[in-house]
Design a protein around this motif. Structure first.
Motif, PDB file in Angstrom:
ATOM      1  N   ALA A   1       0.633  -1.142   0.054  1.00 15.00           N
ATOM      2  CA  ALA A   1       0.120  -0.103  -0.017  1.00 15.00           C
ATOM      3  C   ALA A   1       1.035   1.323  -0.065  1.00 15.00           C
ATOM      4  N   LYS A   2       1.948   1.368   0.741  1.00 10.52           N
ATOM      5  CA  LYS A   2       2.892   2.352   0.794  1.00 10.52           C
ATOM      6  C   LYS A   2       3.629   2.649  -0.584  1.00 10.52           C
ATOM      7  N   LEU A   3       3.940   1.324  -1.006  1.00 10.33           N
ATOM      8  CA  LEU A   3       4.749   1.639  -2.609  1.00 10.33           C
ATOM      9  C   LEU A   3       3.560   2.250  -3.546  1.00 10.33           C
ATOM     10  N   ASP A   4       2.421   1.618  -3.435  1.00 10.50           N
ATOM     11  CA  ASP A   4       1.313   2.335  -4.416  1.00 10.50           C
ATOM     12  C   ASP A   4       1.028   3.799  -4.097  1.00 10.50           C
ATOM     13  N   GLN A   5       1.233   4.085  -2.665  1.00 13.33           N
ATOM     14  CA  GLN A   5       0.863   5.609  -2.388  1.00 13.33           C
ATOM     15  C   GLN A   5       2.119   6.415  -3.042  1.00 13.33           C
ATOM     16  N   LEU A   6       3.335   5.721  -2.705  1.00 14.21           N
ATOM     17  CA  LEU A   6       4.722   6.701  -3.495  1.00 14.21           C
ATOM     18  C   LEU A   6       4.442   6.668  -4.901  1.00 14.21           C
ATOM     19  N   ALA A   7       4.043   5.589  -5.507  1.00  8.10           N
ATOM     20  CA  ALA A   7       3.877   5.807  -7.056  1.00  8.10           C
ATOM     21  C   ALA A   7       2.949   6.708  -7.555  1.00  8.10           C
ATOM     22  N   SER A   8       1.838   6.690  -6.640  1.00  8.46           N
ATOM     23  CA  SER A   8       0.888   7.591  -7.120  1.00  8.46           C
ATOM     24  C   SER A   8       1.320   8.910  -6.667  1.00  8.46           C
ATOM     25  N   GLY A   9       2.299   9.358  -5.812  1.00  4.97           N
ATOM     26  CA  GLY A   9       3.041  10.627  -5.563  1.00  4.97           C
ATOM     27  C   GLY A   9       3.926  11.160  -6.547  1.00  4.97           C
ATOM     28  N   LEU A  10       4.918   9.925  -7.170  1.00  4.68           N
ATOM     29  CA  LEU A  10       5.683  10.252  -8.211  1.00  4.68           C
ATOM     30  C   LEU A  10       4.775  10.630  -9.514  1.00  4.68           C
ATOM     31  N   ALA A  11       3.514   9.929  -9.669  1.00  2.50           N
ATOM     32  CA  ALA A  11       2.760  10.304 -10.833  1.00  2.50           C
ATOM     33  C   ALA A  11       2.346  11.469 -10.918  1.00  2.50           C
ATOM     34  N   ALA A  12       1.948  12.056  -9.516  1.00  4.74           N
ATOM     35  CA  ALA A  12       1.260  13.402  -9.422  1.00  4.74           C
ATOM     36  C   ALA A  12       2.238  14.445  -9.443  1.00  4.74           C
TER      37      ALA A  12
ATOM     38  N   GLU B   1       4.901  14.722  -7.040  1.00  4.89           N
ATOM     39  CA  GLU B   1       5.404  15.187  -5.766  1.00  4.89           C
ATOM     40  C   GLU B   1       6.623  14.831  -5.447  1.00  4.89           C
ATOM     41  N   GLY B   2       7.420  15.657  -4.564  1.00  5.95           N
ATOM     42  CA  GLY B   2       8.776  15.400  -4.169  1.00  5.95           C
ATOM     43  C   GLY B   2       9.828  15.875  -5.385  1.00  5.95           C
ATOM     44  N   SER B   3      11.089  15.584  -5.019  1.00  8.16           N
ATOM     45  CA  SER B   3      12.160  15.920  -6.126  1.00  8.16           C
ATOM     46  C   SER B   3      12.151  14.873  -7.248  1.00  8.16           C
ATOM     47  N   ILE B   4      11.827  13.668  -6.898  1.00  2.80           N
ATOM     48  CA  ILE B   4      11.904  12.678  -7.850  1.00  2.80           C
ATOM     49  C   ILE B   4      10.493  13.018  -8.828  1.00  2.80           C
ATOM     50  N   GLY B   5       9.534  13.219  -7.956  1.00  3.05           N
ATOM     51  CA  GLY B   5       8.419  13.661  -8.864  1.00  3.05           C
ATOM     52  C   GLY B   5       8.331  14.607  -9.735  1.00  3.05           C
ATOM     53  N   LYS B   6       8.929  15.604  -9.314  1.00  2.74           N
ATOM     54  CA  LYS B   6       9.270  17.110 -10.133  1.00  2.74           C
ATOM     55  C   LYS B   6      10.223  16.656 -11.415  1.00  2.74           C
ATOM     56  N   LEU B   7      11.318  15.944 -10.988  1.00  4.78           N
ATOM     57  CA  LEU B   7      12.088  15.481 -12.099  1.00  4.78           C
ATOM     58  C   LEU B   7      11.424  14.733 -12.915  1.00  4.78           C
TER      59      LEU B   7
END
Length: 315
Positions: free
Chosen positions: A243-254, A256-262
């Motif tokens: 569930a946490k990995l899914d949440q992280l992937a959702s944040g990256l797709a949105a 969010e965060g440095s990697i998400g902005k990248l």
């Protein structure tokens, strides 16, 4: 007073007649000195006689007194007497039933157990219980039809058996029985061979069963160990991690965060790409003109020369 011989003879004859009547009624099961109550009933037809008994639960308690045909109602009126010790309800019924296989009939008093006690001279309602013979007479057509169906089925079975044996002679039947006997002997030999095979491999079969039992025991221990290891909690933790990995992937797709902005910011990606190109050019220039960077502290400045395409491609 002297009694004449004629009077003595008359007294003796009358006494003999009275004794004969008493013995005759006694043998019939009746008692001249006992009183009885008389009741009446009627039926649509007459199948009784003066000797027909009156019973209660199979016990004789009375007799038929009179049988008359009523011309006005068209019914048979029957009067019967029972012992006065019998007490039954006026709502009871007198049942006409068949007494034995020879067709004898009798009357039975079926007590209703409620209502006013019947008195001598009362009229009691009647009913008729069909006997076994009359039931067979009514159902004889159905029985005959069933019997005919059974006979036709038997005939069909025999015809099919005859069709299996092509040779209708006695030898054909004997040959069929001989073949059946041979088949049974072969089956017996196969069963004997199987029995010998099992006997010869008895130890192997026992070892196989023992190994299977041991494997089952070890499997039971393994399942018990898994239960003791609290496997359910491990599965729950794994679900939480997923569930946490899914949440992280959702944040990256949105984004969010440095990697998400990248991943989402095209300008940042282009800046990084340009910086990488400039760093590559700097390293190339250091490689082509190392003397330029050994004189960083000198006052003489060597101007920068942009490398050619050939130099870039070669390096």
């Amino acid at each position: 007073m002297k009694i004449s011989r004629e009077v003595k003879t008359a007294i003796l004859v009358l006494s003999g007649i009275a004794l004969f009547i008493y013995l005759f009624t006694y043998l019939k099961g009746e008692d001249l000195f006992s009183s009885s109550n008389t009741y009446y009933t009627e039926f649509d037809y007459n199948s009784l006689s003066m000797s027909s008994p009156v019973t209660v639960k199979g016990n004789k308690i009375g007799k038929i007194e009179d049988i008359k045909y009523d011309f006005e109602s068209g019914k048979t009126r029957v009067s019967f007497s029972v012992t006065p010790e019998l007490k039954f309800s006026k709502n009871s019924k007198v049942r006409l039933y068949q007494d034995g296989l020879m067709g004898g009939n009798a009357l039975a008093i079926v007590d209703a157990n409620n209502g006013v006690i019947a008195q001598s001279g009362d009229f009691i309602k009647s009913e008729v219980k069909p006997g076994m013979i009359s039931s067979l007479e009514k159902n004889f057509s159905g029985i005959s039809e069933d019997l005919g169906t059974t006979l036709r089925s038997s005939d069909t079975l025999i015809t099919n058996l005859n069709a299996l044996i092509v040779d209708e002679s006695d030898n054909g039947l004997k040959n069929a029985i001989a073949e059946l006997n041979t088949t049974l002997k072969s089956f017996k030999n196969v069963a004997s061979s199987a029995n010998n095979l099992i006997s010869q491999n008895d130890e192997k079969i026992a070892s196989l069963l023992e190994n299977f039992d041991k494997t089952s025991s070890e499997l039971a221990i393994l399942i018990k160990d898994l239960n003791d290891a609290n496997l359910s909690n491990t599965v729950k933790n794994l679900d939480a991690m997923v569930a946490k990995l899914d949440q992280l992937a959702s944040g990256l797709a949105a984004g969010e965060g440095s990697i998400g902005k990248l991943l989402k910011d095209d300008a940042l990606y282009e800046n990084l790409e340009n910086a990488s190109k400039e760093l590559q050019l700097l390293l190339l220039d250091i490689k082509l003109h190392p003397a330029r960077y050994r004189r960083i502290l000198s006052k003489r400045e060597i101007p920068y020369e942009e490398p050619t395409e050939a130099q870039i491609n070669n390096n």
